[in-house]
Design an enzyme around this catalytic site. Structure first.
Site, mmCIF file in Angstrom:
data_model
loop_
_atom_site.group_PDB
_atom_site.id
_atom_site.type_symbol
_atom_site.label_atom_id
_atom_site.label_comp_id
_atom_site.label_asym_id
_atom_site.label_seq_id
_atom_site.Cartn_x
_atom_site.Cartn_y
_atom_site.Cartn_z
ATOM 1 C CB CYS A 1 -0.942 -0.011 1.204
ATOM 2 S SG CYS A 1 -2.114 -1.379 1.175
ATOM 3 C CB THR A 2 4.197 2.016 1.424
ATOM 4 O OG1 THR A 2 3.817 1.809 2.788
ATOM 5 C CG2 THR A 2 5.213 3.152 1.348
#
Length: 212
Positions: A45-46
């Protein structure tokens, strides 16, 4: 009942990293992309949030506003955004919703008990200016989303909203499109002055109407 294509996207009020918002007010007359994350400080997700930030101009020129959601609280978002900016060489300036009570997650059916009873699955919604849901994709936790594909779908949706066409497999901007079955070949020839290529009575191509 789960949200389906063509349904009206639920409205909501939320705290975000960019301040308090009302979803409908935030979108205004724009298209919207709402995408969820299981939790902050997760590696895949980063990279996704970083990639979205790097595509800021691409979303803007399509009149698209982006909004992310996670069940983590606002103070955790703030620390995560610093990490994203540092590791992905970007600046995240779109809102990330803090949804600890899972209000947004519940409205958008983002909690799948078989995956997690407490965290959101990684779903993405494209929402039209009339607030209807045009696309729903849910990804596994291990696979990063392809935001080039998200932009491609937005291009297709915006094109087909204006013209009586559909887009074929792997279509990208500038390529030929398909005349929809509701338009007769006779009418298509009048409607599309660039020409109509009739491969089969049900399969007819024409150059993209708004391409230069």
């Amino acid at each position: 009942m789960s949200l389906r294509l063509g349904d009206t996207a639920p409205d909501f009020n939320a705290q975000t990293s960019a301040g308090d918002i009302n979803f409908y007010d935030f979108l205004g007359s724009s298209w919207g992309v709402l995408f969820s994350h299981p939790a902050d400080y997760t590696p895949v997700c980063t990279t996704e949030l970083g990639r979205t930030a790097l595509l800021k101009e691409e979303f803007a020129k399509r009149n698209v506003k982006v909004l992310a959601v996670s069940v983590d609280p606002l103070d955790k978002h703030e620390g995560w955004i610093k990490d994203i900016n540092e590791t992905q060489n970007t600046t995240v300036d779109f809102p990330i919703i803090a949804d600890p009570a899972r209000d947004v997650a519940t409205k958008y059916d983002m909690i799948h008990p078989n995956a997690s009873a407490t965290a959101t699955v990684r779903s993405l919604f494209i929402i039209a200016p009339d607030k209807t849901v045009k696309l729903i994709i849910t990804y596994p936790a291990s696979t990063g989303r392809n935001f080039v594909e998200v932009l491609r779908v937005i291009d297709s949706l915006q094109l087909t909203a204006k013209h009586s066409v559909a887009t074929p497999a792997n279509w990208v901007q500038g390529e030929d499109v398909i005349v929809v079955p509701a338009v007769s070949t006779e009418d298509a020839i009048k409607k599309f002055p660039k020409g109509v290529n009739v491969v089969k009575p049900y399969l007819r191509y024409t150059p993209q109407p708004d391409a230069e």
